[in-house]
Design an enzyme around this catalytic site. Structure first.
Site, PDB file in Angstrom:
ATOM      1  N   HIS A   1      -8.230 -44.070 -14.016  1.00 46.20           N
ATOM      2  CA  HIS A   1      -6.804 -44.424 -13.826  1.00 46.20           C
ATOM      3  C   HIS A   1      -6.573 -45.934 -13.890  1.00 46.20           C
ATOM      4  CE1 HIS A   1      -5.815 -40.333 -12.914  1.00 46.20           C
ATOM      5  NE2 HIS A   1      -6.525 -40.292 -11.806  1.00 46.20           N
TER       6      HIS A   1
ATOM      7  N   HIS B   1      -7.242 -34.811 -13.546  1.00 44.96           N
ATOM      8  CA  HIS B   1      -6.124 -35.736 -13.736  1.00 44.96           C
ATOM      9  C   HIS B   1      -6.233 -36.401 -15.111  1.00 44.96           C
ATOM     10  CE1 HIS B   1      -6.939 -35.621  -9.322  1.00 44.96           C
ATOM     11  NE2 HIS B   1      -5.628 -35.477  -9.282  1.00 44.96           N
TER      12      HIS B   1
ATOM     13  N   ASP C   1     -12.948 -32.310 -10.285  1.00 39.45           N
ATOM     14  CA  ASP C   1     -11.855 -31.862  -9.414  1.00 39.45           C
ATOM     15  C   ASP C   1     -11.009 -30.750 -10.030  1.00 39.45           C
ATOM     16  OD1 ASP C   1     -11.085 -33.772 -11.233  1.00 39.45           O
ATOM     17  OD2 ASP C   1     -10.152 -35.117  -9.773  1.00 39.45           O
TER      18      ASP C   1
HETATM   19 ZN   LIG Z   1      -9.270 -36.618 -10.761  1.00 40.71          ZN
END
Ligand SMILES: [Zn+2]
Length: 293
Positions: A111, A150, A229
């Site tokens: 990120h 993500h 995740d």
């Molecule tokens: Zn993640």
């Protein structure tokens, strides 16, 4: 990151435990991660950003870089070593000392944008590896595979439109960081998956979207943003991957690496917060990377 934060030190112990319990540990060679240099980081982040992070680092207490991302007096060293691991792993693999490497590092990186920390991430570790492979070893085509739940918005921010890097990604959508569906450049192969998706949707995405793109790109090295995740036991998100899915996806990508990249692979730990599932899934992934499956 502070008490009760999911990105916690026990994540690395969970991986260590499962490496030992599986017996895989005795087949691996270990290296301590060196500190990344400003020169290595500045291939990805503006030098002013690197300097600002050094200045934010507190000598006591905690500072918040964004609502999810904090630094304590040890975080700068950890972040520099996480990025340094990426550099060392790329060196080891590209000098043929090893075929593949897994970097068990915190903080994660995908990120972290060019000039912005975000989502537990300070420096973009996988991007540091890619640019090191290109600038220090003269590679022309590096692929980044991101199977974290993500979207790796930071990696996309750094490489969108960069013809030397292909990024293939799956992630839950709509979900944090709410990006990845606008197809910003031809080198970005994003496959958003809706909540509840599992093995079937993963396999379809990899076979129909990733593998054709990777075959055409012919990467000289493959990097993983390995987040665990999306596991069904991980309540950070709502995908339903199993331990075996992480072996499967790694096998598919390894076949591409074997065909085009002399088998050269470096994998960076990203997310994964359900400790048991994280450890087990990382072992499945590492076993295939090491050719021991
Ligand atoms: Zn993640």
């Amino acid at each position: 990151m502070g008490a009760h934060h999911p990105e916690r030190p026990e994540r690395l112990s969970a991986i260590e435990d499962q490496l030992i319990a599986s017996g895989l540990e005795s087949f691996l060679t270990r290296y301590d991660a060196p500190l990344a240099t400003d020169e290595q980081l500045a291939r990805v982040h503006p030098l002013e950003y690197v300097k600002a992070i050094r200045e934010y680092a507190p000598s006591s207490g905690t500072v918040h870089l964004d609502p999810d991302t904090a630094m304590n007096p040890f975080s700068l060293q950890a972040a520099l070593r996480a990025a340094g691991a990426a550099v060392l792993a790329a060196d080891l693999v590209l000098t043929r000392k090893h075929n593949s490497a897994f970097c068990a590092v915190r903080p994660p990186g995908h990120h972290a944008c060019r000039a912005r920390p975000m989502g537990f991430c300070i420096f973009n570790n996988v991007a540091v590896a890619a640019r090191h492979a290109i600038h220090a070893h003269g590679l022309e085509r590096v692929a980044i595979i991101d199977f974290d739940v993500h979207h790796g918005n930071g990696t996309e921010d750094i490489f969108e439109g960069d013809e030397q890097v292909l990024m293939a990604s799956i992630f839950q959508h709509p979900f944090y960081p709410y990006s990845g569906t606008d197809h910003p450049a031809p080198n970005m192969h994003n496959v958003p998956l809706s909540a509840g998706s599992g093995s079937k949707e993963l396999k379809k995405a990899v076979i129909e979207e990733w593998l054709p793109a990777l075959e055409e790109f012919r990467p000289e090295m493959v990097l993983f943003s390995a987040g665990f995740d999306a596991h069904l036991e991980d309540d950070m998100a709502m995908l339903r991957f199993t331990d075996a899915d992480y072996a499967w996806v790694t096998e598919q990508v390894k076949a591409v690496a074997d065909r085009h990249a002399k088998g050269r692979m470096v994998s960076m730990l990203e997310g994964g917060y359900a400790l048991s599932a994280l450890g087990r899934s990382a072992v499945q992934h590492i076993k295939v990377l090491a050719g021991l499956n």
